[in-house]
Design a protein around this motif. Structure first.
Motif, mmCIF file in Angstrom:
data_model
loop_
_atom_site.group_PDB
_atom_site.id
_atom_site.type_symbol
_atom_site.label_atom_id
_atom_site.label_comp_id
_atom_site.label_asym_id
_atom_site.label_seq_id
_atom_site.Cartn_x
_atom_site.Cartn_y
_atom_site.Cartn_z
ATOM 1 N N LEU A 42 0.956 -1.282 -0.022
ATOM 2 C CA LEU A 42 -0.122 -0.041 -0.018
ATOM 3 C C LEU A 42 0.997 1.151 -0.054
ATOM 4 N N PHE A 43 1.954 1.225 0.824
ATOM 5 C CA PHE A 43 3.061 2.268 0.709
ATOM 6 C C PHE A 43 3.773 2.496 -0.726
ATOM 7 N N ALA A 44 3.932 1.297 -1.432
ATOM 8 C CA ALA A 44 4.508 1.439 -2.734
ATOM 9 C C ALA A 44 3.519 2.041 -3.456
ATOM 10 N N LEU A 45 2.296 1.482 -3.352
ATOM 11 C CA LEU A 45 0.970 2.355 -4.283
ATOM 12 C C LEU A 45 1.123 3.719 -3.782
ATOM 13 N N LEU A 46 1.161 4.189 -2.725
ATOM 14 C CA LEU A 46 1.040 5.752 -2.289
ATOM 15 C C LEU A 46 2.160 6.257 -2.742
ATOM 16 N N ALA A 47 3.428 5.814 -2.898
ATOM 17 C CA ALA A 47 4.622 6.442 -3.500
ATOM 18 C C ALA A 47 4.756 6.836 -5.010
ATOM 19 N N THR A 48 3.768 5.772 -5.584
ATOM 20 C CA THR A 48 3.748 6.078 -7.224
ATOM 21 C C THR A 48 2.430 6.821 -7.376
ATOM 22 N N GLY A 49 1.406 6.999 -6.521
ATOM 23 C CA GLY A 49 0.331 7.624 -6.703
ATOM 24 C C GLY A 49 0.359 8.966 -6.672
ATOM 25 N N SER A 52 10.245 0.976 -4.810
ATOM 26 C CA SER A 52 10.938 -0.176 -4.811
ATOM 27 C C SER A 52 11.453 -0.509 -3.189
ATOM 28 N N PHE A 53 11.790 0.498 -2.435
ATOM 29 C CA PHE A 53 12.085 -0.052 -1.059
ATOM 30 C C PHE A 53 11.006 -0.839 -0.115
ATOM 31 N N PHE A 54 9.572 -0.211 -0.501
ATOM 32 C CA PHE A 54 8.507 -0.868 0.166
ATOM 33 C C PHE A 54 8.268 -2.333 -0.447
#
Length: 484
Positions: free
Chosen positions: A341-348, A419-421
Motif C-alpha cells: 500500500l505504501f508502494a502504491l502511495l509512493a507511485t500515486g 522499490s523500497f517498500f
C-alpha cells in the motif's frame, strides 16, 4: 487437534473479565512515559532554544528500553524490602517503577532546559529507567494473571491502553503546553501516573507457581554447590543467584523446546521485521509527496491510532475464535502485504484517499499482528522465569528490524520509495512461511493445550517437535507428560 471456532458473543465476553480490563489501565501506564522522554521532550528542548546538536544526544535515553534484559533477572527474583512483603513481587516492582516515572516527570516539570541540560538528562534517565522497569513487570504480570485462553484479549487491551497513553503524552502534552506551559504539561503527565498506581493497589498479586527456594533445587544449582563446597559463603550465594536468575531461564527455554528453540528465536526475530524496518521511511515518504504536517498528524496520529486499536481488538477476537496458530500466519502475511500500500502511495503521489487507505491497512495489520504476537510470546514464557524470558523475547523481537532499518535511507536513495517498500514486503514473507511451519509443530498454537485445561507458560518440560514425541495412545492423544 484443531481449534474449534467459538461464537462471536462468547469471544466478546472475554473483554469483560477483570484481568483483561486491568491491562487497559496498565497499558496506559506503560504508554504514558514513552514519548515524554522522546519526541515530546525533544519538542520542548527545541521550543526552549536548545541547540540541535545537544538535542540529538537525548535519543540515547531510549537505549534503556533496549537493554532492560540486563536487570530483568533482578526484577524477576529480588524481593524489595518492606513493600515487597506488603504488595508481592510483581506489584511492588511495578509501583517502584511508577514512582520513578512520577518523580522523574515531576523533576522535569520544575526545570528550564536552557542552562540545566545535565539535570534534564538526569531526570529523563530516571523516567526512562522507571518506564523500562515497569515494562518488564507488566509483561510478567500479564502472563501470570491470566490463563492462555485470555492472553490475546489481555494483549489487545494492553495495546489499546498503551496507544491512549501515547496520544496523551504526545498530542495531549502538546495541547497543554500550548495552552499553558511545558511545566504544566509535564506536571499534568506526572499526575496521570496515578492511574497505574491505583491499578497496582486495587488489583491482586498474580500467583507464581514456583518460588526461588524451589528453583534452587535445579540440577545446575545443586551441581554448582557440590563443586564449590570450599568457596566462601558469599561467593556460593552469588553464584547460586546468578545461575537461578540468569542461566536457568535461558537453559529452561532450550530444555523445553529442544531443537525447536533456535527456530523459535529466529521466528521471534523476523516476525515484525517488515513493519519495523520500514518505519523510519514512513514520515519522509509523506513529506516528499507534499502532504502537510496537519494532514500527516490527523491521518497518521489520530486516525492511525484508532485503526491500531481496532486491529488490536480484532486480533484478540480472532485468536479466541480461531486459535493462535492461524492468526500468527494471518498477522505475518498482513504486515508484509500492507507495505505494498505504501508502494502504491509512493507511485500515486499526493493523494489523501491513498494515504488514508495505506494508514488504514498498515495500522489495522500492525494492531492485529502485535496482539497475536504478544499472545504467542506469552505462550512461550515459563511462569517460573516470566520477566527474564519475556524481556529476552521482546528485545530480540526489535533488533533485526532496527538494524535493517538503519540502511533504509540508502535503499530509498538508490532505488526509490516504491522499490523500497516492495523489498520490505518480501522481507516479511519468510516469517509467514515459518509461522505456518511452527503452527504444525507446536500444539499450543492450535488450541490443544488450552482445551486440555493447561495454561500458557506452566513450568515443566516442554513442547517438542511433534515427530519427536512419544507414540500416540489408542485414543489418538499423547500419553501423560509433565509439561506445559
Amino acid at each position: 487437534m484443531q481449534h474449534e471456532p467459538r461464537d462471536w458473543l462468547t469471544s466478546l465476553r472475554v473483554y469483560l473479565r477483570a484481568p483483561v480490563v486491568t491491562l487497559l489501565f496498565l497499558g496506559f501506564s506503560a504508554g504514558l512515559p514513552y514519548l515524554l522522554v522522546f519526541s515530546t521532550l525533544t519538542a520542548w528542548l527545541e521550543d526552549s532554544g536548545v541547540e540541535v546538536a545537544a538535542i540529538g544526544f537525548f535519543s540515547w535515553v531510549g537505549l534503556l528500553y533496549s537493554i532492560k534484559l540486563f536487570w530483568a533477572p533482578i526484577v524477576d527474583r529480588v524481593r524489595l524490602p518492606l513493600i515487597g512483603r506488603w504488595l508481592g513481587q510483581r506489584r511492588s516492582w511495578m509501583l517502584l517503577g511508577q514512582c520513578l516515572i512520577g518523580g522523574g516527570l515531576l523533576g522535569l516539570s520544575g526545570l528550564d532546559p536552557v542552562g540545566h541540560l545535565p539535570l534534564v538528562a538526569a531526570f529523563a534517565l530516571v523516567t526512562a529507567f522507571g518506564a523500562a522497569t515497569q515494562d518488564i513487570v507488566i509483561d510478567a504480570y500479564r502472563i501470570e494473571s491470566g490463563e492462555a485462553a485470555i492472553q490475546a484479549a489481555m494483549a489487545s487491551t494492553y495495546i489499546i491502553g498503551y496507544r491512549i497513553g501515547i496520544v496523551m503524552a504526545g498530542a495531549g502534552a502538546l495541547y497543554i503546553a500550548d495552552a499553558a506551559s511545558w511545566a504544566v504539561a509535564y506536571l499534568s503527565m506526572a499526575a496521570l501516573v496515578a492511574v497505574g498506581m491505583i491499578t497496582v493497589l486495587v488489583r491482586p498479586e498474580p500467583p507464581r507457581p514456583q518460588s526461588l527456594s524451589v528453583v534452587l533445587f535445579h540440577p545446575r544449582v545443586k551441581r554448582f554447590l557440590r563443586q564449590r563446597r570450599q568457596r566462601p559463603g558469599w561467593q556460593r550465594q552469588a553464584g547460586v543467584w546468578l545461575i537461578a536468575a540468569v542461566v536457568c531461564p535461558i537453559s529452561d527455554f532450550f530444555q523445553r523446546y529442544g531443537r525447536l528453540a533456535l527456530w523459535l528465536l529466529l521466528f521471534i526475530g523476523i516476525y515484525r521485521i517488515s513493519d519495523i524496518s520500514m518505519a523510519a521511511m514512513a514520515n519522509p515518504l509523506y513529506l516528499s509527496l507534499g502532504f502537510t504536517k496537519s494532514d500527516i498528524a490527523s491521518v497518521t496520529k489520530v486516525f492511525g491510532v484508532l485503526m491500531t486499536i481496532g486491529g488490536g481488538v480484532l486480533g484478540g477476537l480472532l485468536v479466541v475464535r480461531y486459535g493462535l496458530g492461524r492468526m500468527l500466519i494471518v498477522g505475518a502475511l498482513a504486515v508484509a502485504l500492507t507495505n505494498l500500500l505504501f508502494a502504491l502511495l509512493a507511485t500515486g503521489g499526493n493523494s489523501l484517499p491513498l494515504l488514508v487507505v495505506a494508514i488504514t491497512g498498515d495500522n489495522l495489520a500492525n494492531g492485529l499482528a502485535s496482539t497475536v504476537f504478544i499472545a504467542f510470546l506469552s505462550s512461550l514464557t515459563s511462569r517460573t522465569y516470566t520477566a527474564t524470558q519475556y524481556a529476552l523475547f521482546s528485545s530480540l523481537m526489535t533488533l533485526p528490524g532496527k538494524f535493517i532499518g538503519g540502511f533504509s535511507g540508502l535503499v530509498v536513495a538508490d532505488l526509490g520509495y516504491a522499490s523500497f517498500f516492495g523489498i520490505v514486503c518480501l522481507l516479511g514473507l519468510p516469517a509467514v512461511a515459518l509461522a505456518w511451519w511452527l503452527s504444525r509443530r507446536l500444539p499450543t498454537l492450535d488450541g490443544e493445550e488450552i482445551e486440555n485445561g493447561r495454561t500458557a507458560g506452566d513450568p515443566a518440560p516442554a513442547f517438542q517437535e511433534r515427530e519427536a514425541r512419544p507414540p500416540m495412545g489408542t485414543d489418538g492423544r499423547q500419553g501423560e507428560q509433565s509439561g506445559r
